[in-house]
Motif scaffolding. Structure first.
Motif, PDB file in Angstrom:
ATOM      1  N   THR A  31       0.805  -1.219   0.000  1.00  0.00           N
ATOM      2  CA  THR A  31       0.000   0.000   0.000  1.00  0.00           C
ATOM      3  C   THR A  31       0.838   1.269   0.000  1.00  0.00           C
ATOM      4  N   ARG A  32       2.070   1.199   0.520  1.00  0.00           N
ATOM      5  CA  ARG A  32       2.865   2.420   0.650  1.00  0.00           C
ATOM      6  C   ARG A  32       4.270   2.313   0.063  1.00  0.00           C
ATOM      7  N   GLY A  33       4.669   1.121  -0.290  1.00  0.00           N
ATOM      8  CA  GLY A  33       6.037   0.945  -0.776  1.00  0.00           C
ATOM      9  C   GLY A  33       6.127   0.386  -2.171  1.00  0.00           C
ATOM     10  N   ASN A  34       5.040   0.539  -2.948  1.00  0.00           N
ATOM     11  CA  ASN A  34       5.018   0.104  -4.343  1.00  0.00           C
ATOM     12  C   ASN A  34       5.330  -1.384  -4.488  1.00  0.00           C
ATOM     13  N   GLY A  35       4.985  -2.161  -3.461  1.00  0.00           N
ATOM     14  CA  GLY A  35       5.155  -3.602  -3.533  1.00  0.00           C
ATOM     15  C   GLY A  35       6.562  -4.108  -3.263  1.00  0.00           C
ATOM     16  N   VAL A  36       7.489  -3.206  -2.950  1.00  0.00           N
ATOM     17  CA  VAL A  36       8.882  -3.600  -2.681  1.00  0.00           C
ATOM     18  C   VAL A  36       8.991  -4.043  -1.225  1.00  0.00           C
ATOM     19  N   ARG A  37       9.302  -5.326  -1.004  1.00  0.00           N
ATOM     20  CA  ARG A  37       9.275  -5.871   0.351  1.00  0.00           C
ATOM     21  C   ARG A  37      10.653  -6.036   0.983  1.00  0.00           C
ATOM     22  N   ASP A  38      11.690  -5.763   0.252  1.00  0.00           N
ATOM     23  CA  ASP A  38      13.047  -5.843   0.804  1.00  0.00           C
ATOM     24  C   ASP A  38      13.289  -4.612   1.673  1.00  0.00           C
ATOM     25  N   PRO A  39      13.440  -4.776   3.001  1.00  0.00           N
ATOM     26  CA  PRO A  39      13.619  -3.615   3.887  1.00  0.00           C
ATOM     27  C   PRO A  39      14.792  -2.725   3.498  1.00  0.00           C
ATOM     28  N   SER A  40      15.837  -3.319   2.934  1.00  0.00           N
ATOM     29  CA  SER A  40      17.026  -2.534   2.586  1.00  0.00           C
ATOM     30  C   SER A  40      16.773  -1.572   1.429  1.00  0.00           C
ATOM     31  N   LYS A  41      15.642  -1.741   0.744  1.00  0.00           N
ATOM     32  CA  LYS A  41      15.314  -0.873  -0.390  1.00  0.00           C
ATOM     33  C   LYS A  41      14.495   0.344   0.034  1.00  0.00           C
ATOM     34  N   HIS A  42      14.182   0.435   1.326  1.00  0.00           N
ATOM     35  CA  HIS A  42      13.363   1.541   1.816  1.00  0.00           C
ATOM     36  C   HIS A  42      14.172   2.459   2.728  1.00  0.00           C
ATOM     37  N   THR A  43      13.656   3.671   2.918  1.00  0.00           N
ATOM     38  CA  THR A  43      14.327   4.637   3.786  1.00  0.00           C
ATOM     39  C   THR A  43      14.118   4.258   5.253  1.00  0.00           C
ATOM     40  N   PRO A  44      15.005   4.716   6.142  1.00  0.00           N
ATOM     41  CA  PRO A  44      14.816   4.457   7.576  1.00  0.00           C
ATOM     42  C   PRO A  44      13.478   4.982   8.083  1.00  0.00           C
ATOM     43  N   GLU A  45      13.036   6.126   7.538  1.00  0.00           N
ATOM     44  CA  GLU A  45      11.768   6.715   7.974  1.00  0.00           C
ATOM     45  C   GLU A  45      10.599   5.795   7.634  1.00  0.00           C
ATOM     46  N   PHE A  46      10.639   5.215   6.446  1.00  0.00           N
ATOM     47  CA  PHE A  46       9.589   4.292   6.011  1.00  0.00           C
ATOM     48  C   PHE A  46       9.530   3.080   6.943  1.00  0.00           C
ATOM     49  N   LEU A  47      10.698   2.551   7.283  1.00  0.00           N
ATOM     50  CA  LEU A  47      10.778   1.376   8.152  1.00  0.00           C
ATOM     51  C   LEU A  47      10.320   1.699   9.570  1.00  0.00           C
ATOM     52  N   GLU A  48      10.788   2.832  10.097  1.00  0.00           N
ATOM     53  CA  GLU A  48      10.438   3.205  11.468  1.00  0.00           C
ATOM     54  C   GLU A  48       8.945   3.490  11.597  1.00  0.00           C
ATOM     55  N   GLU A  49       8.359   4.056  10.549  1.00  0.00           N
ATOM     56  CA  GLU A  49       6.920   4.332  10.586  1.00  0.00           C
ATOM     57  C   GLU A  49       6.136   3.025  10.677  1.00  0.00           C
ATOM     58  N   PHE A  50       6.589   2.016   9.934  1.00  0.00           N
ATOM     59  CA  PHE A  50       5.936   0.704  10.011  1.00  0.00           C
ATOM     60  C   PHE A  50       6.085   0.103  11.404  1.00  0.00           C
ATOM     61  N   VAL A  51       7.298   0.126  11.935  1.00  0.00           N
ATOM     62  CA  VAL A  51       7.563  -0.458  13.256  1.00  0.00           C
ATOM     63  C   VAL A  51       6.706   0.224  14.323  1.00  0.00           C
ATOM     64  N   ALA A  52       6.623   1.549  14.246  1.00  0.00           N
ATOM     65  CA  ALA A  52       5.863   2.299  15.248  1.00  0.00           C
ATOM     66  C   ALA A  52       4.385   1.937  15.214  1.00  0.00           C
ATOM     67  N   GLN A  53       3.799   1.903  14.013  1.00  0.00           N
ATOM     68  CA  GLN A  53       2.369   1.603  13.938  1.00  0.00           C
ATOM     69  C   GLN A  53       2.092   0.149  14.300  1.00  0.00           C
ATOM     70  N   TYR A  54       3.015  -0.753  13.963  1.00  0.00           N
ATOM     71  CA  TYR A  54       2.819  -2.169  14.294  1.00  0.00           C
ATOM     72  C   TYR A  54       2.881  -2.374  15.806  1.00  0.00           C
ATOM     73  N   ASN A  55       3.878  -1.777  16.443  1.00  0.00           N
ATOM     74  CA  ASN A  55       4.033  -1.926  17.891  1.00  0.00           C
ATOM     75  C   ASN A  55       2.894  -1.269  18.657  1.00  0.00           C
ATOM     76  N   ALA A  56       2.271  -0.257  18.028  1.00  0.00           N
ATOM     77  CA  ALA A  56       1.149   0.430  18.676  1.00  0.00           C
ATOM     78  C   ALA A  56      -0.169  -0.316  18.481  1.00  0.00           C
ATOM     79  N   GLY A  57      -0.115  -1.427  17.744  1.00  0.00           N
ATOM     80  CA  GLY A  57      -1.328  -2.215  17.544  1.00  0.00           C
ATOM     81  C   GLY A  57      -2.071  -1.914  16.264  1.00  0.00           C
ATOM     82  N   GLY A  58      -1.526  -1.004  15.447  1.00  0.00           N
ATOM     83  CA  GLY A  58      -2.178  -0.685  14.181  1.00  0.00           C
ATOM     84  C   GLY A  58      -2.067  -1.843  13.205  1.00  0.00           C
ATOM     85  N   ARG A  59      -3.160  -2.174  12.550  1.00  0.00           N
ATOM     86  CA  ARG A  59      -3.167  -3.281  11.604  1.00  0.00           C
ATOM     87  C   ARG A  59      -3.864  -2.874  10.307  1.00  0.00           C
ATOM     88  N   LEU A  60      -3.280  -3.273   9.197  1.00  0.00           N
ATOM     89  CA  LEU A  60      -3.877  -3.036   7.892  1.00  0.00           C
ATOM     90  C   LEU A  60      -4.713  -4.242   7.501  1.00  0.00           C
TER      91      LEU A  60
END
Length: 201
Positions: A31-60
């Motif tokens: 939904t937000r990364g154009n289907g690219v699932r390799d974490p190394s291909k994304h920015t730290p901000e993109f990764l941290e945003e995912f981690v934060a929402q996941y740890n907070a209980g947010g689910r897609l």
């Protein structure tokens, strides 16, 4: 570089931890990364945003199967009829879609993600307008979980009445919950954990 490495490790730990973690990372990327699932291909901000929402209980949620053509045409219709829609779409694509503005070049998950993003932001904007107008008859943050709502209200009351408690809540969120300070975005376990540490239940 160290920040990027740490963020990659966090994402991989979530993926390894459970099937749900792998699913959520996949949906996040679709939904937000154009289907690219390799974490190394994304920015730290993109990764941290995912981690934060996941740890907070947010689910897609997995989007219902829709033809890309139907969803893409809906986006096109919005672009033709609304300047704000067009601007929002362009900015969304710049941030999450590698600058590709043609909706037909995105998958259905990405298109649904854009619509969900607009709906969420719209709710937040209307919620703010309701408060500004002084009307409280519609609580957009109500979770319909009496226990959670009670805990949320306790934490909000603590923040309003005690500056030290407010500082403690912010520190708790910044250090352990990805910097998410809105209590409505945390689950019951997190809210109760904070209150227990403060000697309140």
């Amino acid at each position: 570089m160290a920040m990027a490495s740490e963020a990659i490790v966090k994402v991989k730990e979530i993926q390894k931890g459970s099937q749900e973690g792998r699913k959520q990372w996949g949906l996040w990327c679709d939904t937000r990364g154009n289907g690219v699932r390799d974490p190394s291909k994304h920015t730290p901000e993109f990764l941290e945003e995912f981690v934060a929402q996941y740890n907070a209980g947010g689910r897609l949620e997995s989007p219902a199967p829709e033809k890309v053509e139907t969803l893409a045409e809906l986006v096109k219709t919005g672009q033709r009829n609304s300047h704000h829609w067009q601007q929002a779409w362009t900015l969304y694509c710049q941030r999450f879609g590698h600058g590709v503005n043609d909706p037909y070049k995105h998958n259905s998950a990405f298109l649904v993600g854009f619509m969900d993003f607009l709906a969420y932001r719209g709710c937040m904007a209307m919620y703010g307008s309701v408060l500004d107008a002084g009307y409280n008859y519609w609580d957009w943050n109500e979770s319909y979980d009496p226990r959670k709502d009670s805990l949320v209200q306790k934490i909000k009351a603590m923040q309003r009445s005690n500056e030290e408690a407010k500082r403690q809540w912010w520190q708790f969120c910044d250090n352990r919950q990805g910097g998410i300070r809105d209590p409505t975005r945390h689950d019951v376990r997190v809210l109760q954990e904070f209150l227990n540490e403060q000697g309140s239940s």
